[in-house]
Design a protein around this motif. Structure first.
Motif, mmCIF file in Angstrom:
data_model
loop_
_atom_site.group_PDB
_atom_site.id
_atom_site.type_symbol
_atom_site.label_atom_id
_atom_site.label_comp_id
_atom_site.label_asym_id
_atom_site.label_seq_id
_atom_site.Cartn_x
_atom_site.Cartn_y
_atom_site.Cartn_z
ATOM 1 N N LYS A 133 -0.687 8.682 15.172
ATOM 2 C CA LYS A 133 -0.462 7.041 14.597
ATOM 3 C C LYS A 133 -1.275 6.275 14.037
ATOM 4 C CE LYS A 133 3.688 9.290 16.695
ATOM 5 N NZ LYS A 133 2.970 10.746 16.149
ATOM 6 N N LEU A 134 -1.696 7.096 13.308
ATOM 7 C CA LEU A 134 -2.573 6.140 12.695
ATOM 8 C C LEU A 134 -2.914 6.482 11.051
ATOM 9 C CD1 LEU A 134 -5.513 3.908 12.215
ATOM 10 C CD2 LEU A 134 -6.861 6.504 12.573
ATOM 11 N N ILE A 135 -2.418 5.079 10.095
ATOM 12 C CA ILE A 135 -2.698 5.447 9.032
ATOM 13 C C ILE A 135 -4.548 5.291 8.596
ATOM 14 C CG2 ILE A 135 -2.185 4.464 6.389
ATOM 15 C CD1 ILE A 135 -0.259 5.556 8.199
ATOM 16 N N ASN A 136 -4.373 6.537 8.528
ATOM 17 C CA ASN A 136 -6.809 7.038 7.937
ATOM 18 C C ASN A 136 -6.109 6.519 6.331
ATOM 19 O OD1 ASN A 136 -8.918 7.913 7.388
ATOM 20 N ND2 ASN A 136 -8.534 9.475 6.795
ATOM 21 N N PHE A 137 -6.573 4.497 6.088
ATOM 22 C CA PHE A 137 -6.697 4.212 5.126
ATOM 23 C C PHE A 137 -8.085 5.023 3.694
ATOM 24 C CE2 PHE A 137 -3.277 1.219 6.742
ATOM 25 C CZ PHE A 137 -2.779 1.950 4.961
ATOM 26 N N ALA A 138 -8.893 5.338 4.813
ATOM 27 C CA ALA A 138 -10.341 6.281 3.680
ATOM 28 C C ALA A 138 -9.921 7.714 2.883
ATOM 29 C CB ALA A 138 -10.825 6.907 5.161
ATOM 30 N N HIS A 139 -8.639 7.805 3.756
ATOM 31 C CA HIS A 139 -8.109 9.615 2.831
ATOM 32 C C HIS A 139 -8.481 8.791 1.253
ATOM 33 C CE1 HIS A 139 -6.354 13.384 4.073
ATOM 34 N NE2 HIS A 139 -5.587 13.036 3.222
ATOM 35 N N GLY A 140 -7.656 8.589 0.422
ATOM 36 C CA GLY A 140 -7.846 8.212 -0.677
ATOM 37 C C GLY A 140 -9.290 8.897 -1.043
ATOM 38 N N ASP A 141 -10.375 7.832 -0.195
ATOM 39 C CA ASP A 141 -11.675 8.159 -0.233
ATOM 40 C C ASP A 141 -12.137 9.980 -0.213
ATOM 41 O OD1 ASP A 141 -12.080 5.435 -1.509
ATOM 42 O OD2 ASP A 141 -11.517 4.984 0.506
ATOM 43 N N VAL A 142 -11.729 9.902 1.218
ATOM 44 C CA VAL A 142 -12.224 11.649 1.138
ATOM 45 C C VAL A 142 -11.652 12.435 0.152
ATOM 46 C CG1 VAL A 142 -11.855 13.678 2.352
ATOM 47 C CG2 VAL A 142 -12.311 11.290 3.195
ATOM 48 N N PHE A 143 -10.288 12.159 -0.724
ATOM 49 C CA PHE A 143 -10.549 13.181 -1.984
ATOM 50 C C PHE A 143 -11.453 12.178 -3.146
ATOM 51 C CE2 PHE A 143 -7.581 11.578 -5.855
ATOM 52 C CZ PHE A 143 -7.126 12.125 -6.382
#
Lengths: 336, 239
Positions: free
Chosen positions: A75-85
């Motif tokens: 239940k968390l928005i992982n805002f670092a996800h775009g940077d993992v991309f």
């Protein structure tokens, strides 16, 4: 990495904004909708744009899945996800441009690196805050995002400049009944569909997949079944990050310029897609991503490329006003 | 089989359990009764590892499980059917049951257990492919119990199995609990329905505000005037 050579010069003859990288997509734009050559040409043009939109949408889907799966279990928005991309795009690029890997090997390497990165991010930045107020984890996520962007901008990592990706193979356009489709588009769609099928298999046919589904429903109940919730969360981050990495490599091939801030906009778009489809719902992420891809491409092609993002996010606002839980989201029923 | 020794549990700064001790012997049905907020569910959640006590110990099968994580306790043979059932609504009935056997690796044996569970709860067999969220309250309770049995527990912990069920269903559920016990599974039962619980239990503990107030055989407690007036709805001789 790539330390010995100069960064490629910035393009002088093309204006590059931080989030462009759509060059090949729109290069063949025809301003003919209101012009003279209406008719068959227009239809073919529309179909061509729909295919472009599919390509973009499928790539968003790979990123959106990570957002939605992670949201599902923690239940968390992982805002670092775009940077993992972004890291995925770079590792893929280094793989086939500098380390001489064949594309599939580069994709798998990138997926493995990002899977580890995702697990590490969760361990360091989110796990200690699991029982803290949600806002703490959110701020931590933003911190990780900025860290990855600026860390990767350092000279001895990826450097701050744009890099031009040398495509590992030539782009070939095929004409099928007047509709143009490229080998890259086919590659993107086939790869993404394959990954979606694998994910579906994992979630519905394997033990770890079932454990992930139960963790997304109820941590305590899953624990009482004997599920190690911490490791399921790690696995979820690993899978989500690996998918984003694959998306990054495909993106680097399709829109061949990369830089450390390239993850922001696709990340936001994919997040929007996940919310649009219903956050936490896997088919919703794919559906939302496909819609986003179409809206963006068609807006850019037929209205104005400046309005592209405004309309994409405007749709998000509209949908959420009408259906706050997203297109496929279930309206929360009160628990007894 | 289970020995709880002087456990103290806090929610933040609030103390929920003030040193609870009790034991469950092999083959028994033991019930914890008490009003809302007495600490019954907290006690169960501490035993199964969902909560950590600040002090005190929990021993299961001779081993100290006070600090063992919940998912490992299940593997040791302790199944906890939680309050509110906590079935997985988006999984099918069958998938819910399979999840109950998550810690088991013996596939053929697990299939046998699944058949036993279906025999005990034929309704679940009928609804095998349905999403668990579509079941009625009674069916959900059966599913939760069936799921608990799927790991072949030595000790089955049931938290409020009768909650929200019609009187006829309550009778059924209690009959089934008794049968499960007769087939060799030890049971720790928490109930607000003290009347029913004391009828099938061997021994009982009465909890009040995080402490054990009374303990004894179920037969003794059924006759105890305090228990009768507080928990069995007895309205005689207030004067």
């Amino acid at each position: 990495m790539g330390g010995g050579e100069k960064p490629p010069p910035r393009f002088k003859n093309r204006s590059i904004t931080a989030f462009s990288g759509f060059g090949p997509l729109y290069r063949n734009r025809q301003h003919s909708l209101l012009g003279v050559d209406m008719g068959v040409d227009v239809l073919e043009h529309v179909i061509g744009q729909v295919i472009n939109g599919l390509q973009l949408g499928f790539m968003y889907a790979l990123i959106a899945l990570g957002y939605t799966m992670v949201y599902g279990v923690v239940k968390l928005i992982n805002f670092a996800h775009g940077d993992v991309f972004m890291v995925g795009a770079f590792v893929g690029y280094l793989g086939f441009n500098q380390w001489g890997m064949p594309v599939p090997v580069a994709v798998l390497t990138s997926m493995a690196v990002c899977a580890i990165l995702g697990v590490v991010i969760e361990k360091i930045a989110y796990r200690p805050l699991r029982y803290a107020p949600k806002i703490a984890a959110l701020i931590s996520a933003l911190g990780v995002s900025l860290f990855l962007e600026y860390f990767c901008s350092l000279k001895f990592i990826f450097g701050p400049n744009y890099r031009v990706v040398q495509r590992p193979f030539e782009e070939v356009h095929w004409q099928l009944a007047g509709i143009s489709i490229s080998n890259i588009q086919v590659m993107v769609m086939v790869t993404v569909l394959f990954m979606l099928l694998m994910l579906q298999y994992l979630l519905y046919r394997t033990k770890v997949g079932m454990a992930m589904r139960t963790v997304s429903l109820d941590h305590d109940a899953a624990r009482l079944m004997g599920v190690n919730v911490d490791s399921v969360i790690s696995v979820t981050f690993a899978i989500g990050s690996a998918l984003a990495a694959a998306g990054g490599v495909l993106y680097a091939i399709a829109y061949p310029q990369i830089q450390p801030f390239m993850g922001i906009m696709p990340g936001l778009k994919a997040f929007t897609a996940a919310v649009l489809g219903g956050i936490g719902i896997i088919p919703g992420a794919v559906l939302g991503a496909l819609i986003m891809g179409q809206v963006e491409t068609l807006t850019a092609a037929f209205l104005s490329s400046q309005l592209r993002d405004a309309i994409a996010f405007g749709i998000l606002i509209l949908v959420l006003l009408v259906r706050p839980c997203g297109i496929l989201g279930k309206t929360e029923t009160e628990k007894v | 089989m289970l020995a709880v020794d002087n456990i103290q549990v806090f929610y933040g700064a609030i103390q929920a359990l003030h040193g609870i001790s009790f034991e469950v012997k092999e083959g028994e049905i033991v019930t914890l009764i008490g009003a809302n907020g007495a600490g019954k569910s907290t006690t169960l959640r501490t035993i199964s590892g969902l909560l950590r006590p600040k002090s005190g110990t929990v021993k299961f099968d001779g081993m100290d499980i006070t600090r063992v994580p919940a998912h490992k306790i299940v593997k040791m043979g302790l199944a906890h059917v939680p309050e509110g059932r906590k079935i997985f609504p988006d999984l099918t009935v069958r998938e819910n049951l399979i999840m109950g056997a998550y810690t088991r690796t013996d596939r053929t044996e697990t299939a046998v257990t699944l058949e036993h569970v279906f025999q005990r709860f034929p309704r679940l067999k009928e609804r095998e492919k349905q999403f668990a969220g579509t079941l009625s309250g009674g069916e959900q309770q059966m599913l939760a119990m069936g799921r608990g049995l799927m790991c072949k527990p030595k000790l089955l912990i049931l938290d409020e199995p009768s909650m929200g069920l019609s009187p006829i269903l309550v009778e059924d559920i209690f009959k089934i609990i008794k049968e499960i016990n007769q087939l060799g599974t030890t049971i720790l039962l928490v109930e607000q329905n003290a009347f029913m619980a004391l009828q099938i239990a061997h021994r009982a503990y009465v909890l009040e505000t995080g402490k054990v107030m009374l303990a004894g055989s179920a037969a003794e407690l059924r006759e105890d005037p305090k228990v009768r007036s507080a928990y069995l709805g007895d309205v005689v001789d207030i004067a």
